[in-house]
Design a protein around this motif. Structure first.
Motif, PDB file in Angstrom:
ATOM      1  N   PHE A   1       0.823  -1.211   0.000  1.00  0.00           N
ATOM      2  CA  PHE A   1       0.000   0.000   0.000  1.00  0.00           C
ATOM      3  C   PHE A   1       0.857   1.261   0.000  1.00  0.00           C
ATOM      4  O   PHE A   1       0.474   2.289  -0.574  1.00  0.00           O
ATOM      5  N   LYS A   2       2.013   1.190   0.640  1.00  0.00           N
ATOM      6  CA  LYS A   2       2.909   2.343   0.636  1.00  0.00           C
ATOM      7  C   LYS A   2       3.459   2.609  -0.763  1.00  0.00           C
ATOM      8  O   LYS A   2       3.586   3.767  -1.194  1.00  0.00           O
ATOM      9  N   LYS A   3       3.769   1.537  -1.501  1.00  0.00           N
ATOM     10  CA  LYS A   3       4.257   1.717  -2.871  1.00  0.00           C
ATOM     11  C   LYS A   3       3.193   2.351  -3.757  1.00  0.00           C
ATOM     12  O   LYS A   3       3.503   3.154  -4.638  1.00  0.00           O
ATOM     13  N   LEU A   4       1.934   1.987  -3.535  1.00  0.00           N
ATOM     14  CA  LEU A   4       0.840   2.545  -4.329  1.00  0.00           C
ATOM     15  C   LEU A   4       0.368   3.898  -3.811  1.00  0.00           C
ATOM     16  O   LEU A   4      -0.526   4.503  -4.412  1.00  0.00           O
ATOM     17  N   ASN A   5       0.926   4.345  -2.681  1.00  0.00           N
ATOM     18  CA  ASN A   5       0.522   5.617  -2.069  1.00  0.00           C
ATOM     19  C   ASN A   5      -0.987   5.631  -1.813  1.00  0.00           C
ATOM     20  O   ASN A   5      -1.701   6.576  -2.151  1.00  0.00           O
ATOM     21  N   MET A   6      -1.450   4.556  -1.163  1.00  0.00           N
ATOM     22  CA  MET A   6      -2.886   4.416  -0.883  1.00  0.00           C
ATOM     23  C   MET A   6      -3.349   5.315   0.256  1.00  0.00           C
ATOM     24  O   MET A   6      -4.530   5.606   0.382  1.00  0.00           O
ATOM     25  N   GLY A   7      -2.437   5.725   1.119  1.00  0.00           N
ATOM     26  CA  GLY A   7      -2.822   6.580   2.241  1.00  0.00           C
ATOM     27  C   GLY A   7      -3.476   5.830   3.381  1.00  0.00           C
ATOM     28  O   GLY A   7      -4.205   6.432   4.176  1.00  0.00           O
ATOM     29  N   ILE A   8      -3.227   4.504   3.487  1.00  0.00           N
ATOM     30  CA  ILE A   8      -3.819   3.708   4.561  1.00  0.00           C
ATOM     31  C   ILE A   8      -2.716   2.921   5.263  1.00  0.00           C
ATOM     32  O   ILE A   8      -1.620   2.731   4.726  1.00  0.00           O
ATOM     33  N   THR A   9      -3.031   2.457   6.469  1.00  0.00           N
ATOM     34  CA  THR A   9      -2.146   1.590   7.236  1.00  0.00           C
ATOM     35  C   THR A   9      -2.957   0.423   7.776  1.00  0.00           C
ATOM     36  O   THR A   9      -3.972   0.625   8.445  1.00  0.00           O
ATOM     37  N   VAL A  10      -2.511  -0.791   7.477  1.00  0.00           N
ATOM     38  CA  VAL A  10      -3.165  -2.000   7.994  1.00  0.00           C
ATOM     39  C   VAL A  10      -2.715  -2.201   9.439  1.00  0.00           C
ATOM     40  O   VAL A  10      -1.516  -2.250   9.731  1.00  0.00           O
ATOM     41  N   THR A  11      -3.673  -2.303  10.328  1.00  0.00           N
ATOM     42  CA  THR A  11      -3.361  -2.475  11.749  1.00  0.00           C
ATOM     43  C   THR A  11      -3.445  -3.917  12.209  1.00  0.00           C
ATOM     44  O   THR A  11      -2.778  -4.300  13.165  1.00  0.00           O
ATOM     45  N   GLU A  12      -4.232  -4.745  11.521  1.00  0.00           N
ATOM     46  CA  GLU A  12      -4.385  -6.133  11.977  1.00  0.00           C
ATOM     47  C   GLU A  12      -4.862  -7.009  10.824  1.00  0.00           C
ATOM     48  O   GLU A  12      -5.699  -6.601  10.013  1.00  0.00           O
ATOM     49  N   VAL A  13      -4.303  -8.211  10.771  1.00  0.00           N
ATOM     50  CA  VAL A  13      -4.800  -9.283   9.904  1.00  0.00           C
ATOM     51  C   VAL A  13      -5.148 -10.448  10.811  1.00  0.00           C
ATOM     52  O   VAL A  13      -4.312 -10.901  11.607  1.00  0.00           O
ATOM     53  N   LYS A  14      -6.376 -10.919  10.728  1.00  0.00           N
ATOM     54  CA  LYS A  14      -6.861 -11.954  11.642  1.00  0.00           C
ATOM     55  C   LYS A  14      -7.474 -13.101  10.862  1.00  0.00           C
ATOM     56  O   LYS A  14      -8.399 -12.904  10.081  1.00  0.00           O
ATOM     57  N   PHE A  15      -6.926 -14.313  11.074  1.00  0.00           N
ATOM     58  CA  PHE A  15      -7.505 -15.501  10.469  1.00  0.00           C
ATOM     59  C   PHE A  15      -8.677 -15.977  11.319  1.00  0.00           C
ATOM     60  O   PHE A  15      -8.525 -16.235  12.515  1.00  0.00           O
ATOM     61  N   GLN A  16      -9.836 -16.090  10.691  1.00  0.00           N
ATOM     62  CA  GLN A  16     -11.029 -16.525  11.405  1.00  0.00           C
ATOM     63  C   GLN A  16     -11.129 -18.048  11.465  1.00  0.00           C
ATOM     64  O   GLN A  16     -11.437 -18.621  12.489  1.00  0.00           O
ATOM     65  N   ASN A  17     -10.863 -18.696  10.334  1.00  0.00           N
ATOM     66  CA  ASN A  17     -11.010 -20.146  10.272  1.00  0.00           C
ATOM     67  C   ASN A  17     -10.166 -20.678   9.130  1.00  0.00           C
ATOM     68  O   ASN A  17     -10.055 -20.046   8.072  1.00  0.00           O
TER      69      ASN A  17
END
Length: 323
Positions: free
Chosen positions: A185-201
């Motif tokens: 996302f930084k390379k694409l200059n999306m302007g966002i930051t991922v705070t968490e990735v959570k596997f549900q199942n």
């Protein structure tokens, strides 16, 4: 007739050019005020463009902009608002599950490094940290976020065996996913930051569910045995350390006793030796008498000590005290 003439005269007075201009100015001012002023909530930010070009970003509060479409505002959630994207499942609020649609394999079906197929359900949470980049860098923001997320998770699952994916590598994959997504996302200059990735199942292939359940049970038993062993370890180690300390103290006491006794024997020997040097004959006589006295005083009742053996083969070297 006169009344009609008076009424027409009053209407003409009201629609004089000066009055019309005044009304027009009031309307224009009202429209300008209405289209210029706006309020930004505490959890939002406003991006302002002028003739389509970015001008500035405004925070919460009352603000003004140029009217008639010269300036346009775009309200964006602040970085304290968390957004969520779900993959392979949908909550009740988002809608029903989309695991299979029109016979097409869902976005959650992946191939592991040892060529097993698993169905992975996960979600990501992100914040908007740059409203300008969020609005103008990418056209289809949601689809881009979902595509990059699927690509990163597919790559991480494809680099690992199915047992690692099913068991202890889940948290590691989640951490790597956060890092890799943020890099993309930084390379694409999306302007966002991922705070968490959570596997549900994570669902294993059809037909081998029991085998994976056995593996999970074995892992749980292993962890239980390890915990029991650690519990015994922490119970026995303090006791063993206490016993070791006691033995060390006993040994140190014995060593101190032996050292003091040896020092005492050495001191006594040195004292006797000094007396012997001063008067050797007298000292020999005294030592002999003390030894014989100790020997004859050691009898038990009427039992006398044996001075020579029964066969008279060995004689005790007694000193002839009469000479």
């Amino acid at each position: 007739m006169e009344q009609n003439n008076q009424a027409q005269g009053s209407v003409k007075k009201m629609i004089k050019p000066s009055n019309f201009i005044a009304i027009l100015l009031v309307v224009i001012i009202a429209v300008c005020a209405f289209s210029s002023a706006f309020i930004v909530d505490e959890s939002q930010q406003a991006v302002i463009t002028r003739f389509g070009a970015y001008t500035k970003t405004l925070g919460p509060g009352l603000h003004f902009k140029l009217p008639f479409g010269i300036d346009k505002k775009y309200i964006v959630d602040g970085n304290q608002i968390v957004r969520t994207e779900q993959f392979g499942f949908r909550t009740e609020k988002a809608g029903v599950t989309n695991q299979y649609q029109n016979g097409i394999t869902s976005e959650s079906t992946m191939l592991t490094g040892d060529l097993n197929i698993v169905d992975v359900e996960w979600s990501i949470q992100y914040r908007i940290v740059d409203p300008k980049a969020w609005l103008f860098s990418v056209e289809d923001r949601t689809d881009t976020i979902r595509s990059i997320s699927r690509s990163v998770v597919n790559a991480l699952i494809g680099d690992r065996a199915i047992l690692d994916v099913m068991s202890n590598a889940r948290s590691t994959i989640e951490n790597y996913a956060v890092e890799n997504m943020n890099n993309q996302f930084k390379k694409l200059n999306m302007g966002i930051t991922v705070t968490e990735v959570k596997f549900q199942n994570i669902i294993p292939p059809v037909g081998v569910q029991e085998a994976f359940e056995d593996v999970n049970k074995a892992i749980q038993d292993m962890n239980r045995f390890i915990n029991e062993g650690m519990e015994s370890y922490y119970a026995e180690v303090p006791r063993a350390k206490g016993e070791a300390d006691r033995q060390v103290q006993v040994a140190e006491g014995y060593a101190a006793e032996r050292i003091n006794k040896a020092k005492g024997d050495v001191a006594r020997f040195n004292a006797v030796y000094e007396e012997y040097r001063k008067a050797p004959k007298v000292t020999r006589e005294r030592l002999y008498l003390e030894t014989m006295e100790e020997l004859f005083n050691s009898q038990d009742g009427d039992k006398k000590p044996t001075l020579i053996d029964g066969e008279l083969e060995n004689f005790l070297p007694l000193k002839n005290l009469g000479q």
